[in-house]
Design a protein around this motif. Sequence first.
Motif, PDB file in Angstrom:
ATOM      1  N   THR A 118       0.848  -1.186   0.000  1.00  0.00           N
ATOM      2  CA  THR A 118       0.000   0.000   0.000  1.00  0.00           C
ATOM      3  C   THR A 118       0.885   1.238   0.000  1.00  0.00           C
ATOM      4  OG1 THR A 118      -1.727  -1.126   1.250  1.00  0.00           O
ATOM      5  CG2 THR A 118      -1.813   1.265   1.212  1.00  0.00           C
TER       6      THR A 118
ATOM      7  N   ARG B 268       0.136   2.037  13.295  1.00  0.00           N
ATOM      8  CA  ARG B 268      -0.891   1.346  12.520  1.00  0.00           C
ATOM      9  C   ARG B 268      -0.282   0.656  11.303  1.00  0.00           C
ATOM     10  NH1 ARG B 268      -5.246   5.289  10.543  1.00  0.00           N
ATOM     11  NH2 ARG B 268      -5.375   5.625  12.791  1.00  0.00           N
ATOM     12  N   LEU B 269       0.632   1.334  10.615  1.00  0.00           N
ATOM     13  CA  LEU B 269       1.273   0.733   9.443  1.00  0.00           C
ATOM     14  C   LEU B 269       2.132  -0.460   9.844  1.00  0.00           C
ATOM     15  CD1 LEU B 269       2.395   3.868   7.370  1.00  0.00           C
ATOM     16  CD2 LEU B 269       0.216   2.645   7.351  1.00  0.00           C
TER      17      LEU B 269
ATOM     18  N   GLN C  87      -0.066  -3.359  10.336  1.00  0.00           N
ATOM     19  CA  GLN C  87      -0.519  -3.915   9.063  1.00  0.00           C
ATOM     20  C   GLN C  87       0.530  -4.848   8.460  1.00  0.00           C
ATOM     21  OE1 GLN C  87      -3.796  -3.427   9.240  1.00  0.00           O
ATOM     22  NE2 GLN C  87      -3.942  -2.732   7.115  1.00  0.00           N
TER      23      GLN C  87
ATOM     24  N   LYS D 220       0.232  -8.049  10.626  1.00  0.00           N
ATOM     25  CA  LYS D 220      -1.051  -8.747  10.514  1.00  0.00           C
ATOM     26  C   LYS D 220      -1.296  -9.297   9.119  1.00  0.00           C
ATOM     27  CE  LYS D 220      -6.009  -7.977  11.238  1.00  0.00           C
ATOM     28  NZ  LYS D 220      -7.041  -6.986  11.624  1.00  0.00           N
ATOM     29  N   LEU D 221      -0.978  -8.501   8.097  1.00  0.00           N
ATOM     30  CA  LEU D 221      -1.322  -8.879   6.723  1.00  0.00           C
ATOM     31  C   LEU D 221      -0.111  -9.216   5.855  1.00  0.00           C
ATOM     32  CD1 LEU D 221      -3.938  -6.046   6.023  1.00  0.00           C
ATOM     33  CD2 LEU D 221      -4.401  -8.385   6.783  1.00  0.00           C
TER      34      LEU D 221
ATOM     35  N   GLN E 238       1.727  -7.096   4.633  1.00  0.00           N
ATOM     36  CA  GLN E 238       1.515  -6.118   3.565  1.00  0.00           C
ATOM     37  C   GLN E 238       2.559  -5.001   3.681  1.00  0.00           C
ATOM     38  OE1 GLN E 238      -1.783  -3.130   3.675  1.00  0.00           O
ATOM     39  NE2 GLN E 238      -2.607  -4.378   2.001  1.00  0.00           N
TER      40      GLN E 238
ATOM     41  N   GLN F  54       4.260  -1.464   3.439  1.00  0.00           N
ATOM     42  CA  GLN F  54       3.705  -0.122   3.626  1.00  0.00           C
ATOM     43  C   GLN F  54       4.711   0.917   3.123  1.00  0.00           C
ATOM     44  OE1 GLN F  54       0.515   0.020   4.947  1.00  0.00           O
ATOM     45  NE2 GLN F  54       0.624  -2.218   4.973  1.00  0.00           N
TER      46      GLN F  54
END
Length: 233
Positions: A139, A157-158, A161, A164-165, A167, A169
């Motif tokens: 993202t 928060r990033l 992420q 958790k994912l 993903q 950042q």
Amino acid sequence: MMKLYLIPCNLSDNKLDEVLPRYVLEDIIPNITVYMVENLRTARRFLKKVDRSINIDELIFCEIGKNSDRNEVSHFFEKHYDRYDIGVLSEAGCPGVADPGSEMVALAHQKGMQVVPLVGPSSILLALMGSGFNGQQFTFHGYLPVQKGERAKILKRLEAQVRKLQQTQIFIETPFRNMQLLDAIVEHCHPKSKLCIACNLTATDEFIQTKTVGEWKSNLPKIHKKPSLFILG
């Protein structure tokens, strides 16, 4: 059918043929007379660098930067889209990606104009490629908040992420605030989190390196006023 050409610019002051295909430089750009550009001064300088024989004064320009009047921009597009091919130029990199050029693309689709994205350097993709992080899921967040409290919340928060994912950042900062952002990252992110810093991409002093936040904390790079991307992964 007229075409909307999305023309990438160089990211640094290097030779254009090192980052842009010959067909873009020789076959596409010299044949376009109408341009919608993020910054007029930058665009004129870029086009003159492409081909010194281009008569800049004969070209038709419309600025589409954040301070431009959107009604004037729409009127310009309406006036020219069905009579001329139009070139879209960002200040640097690829138009339409984290860039107001996306508005012109939306207008072109509404009018049935053919949209032609051209090959060229994208700092976001180059940084991701060089990071060693997950390129399947990522993202891009653009600029993070300047306010310290909000920025700290977003960074946490990033980071969550990523865990958790899985993903990746990606985010950026205005070059003169790079060090403030980097200080915030090493203060608020876990020492074992991985951070890639990609700086001055495609330039002779290009810098891309991935380390843990803890490793960066003990040896911060000097990236003040240098175009940079930051990636947590």
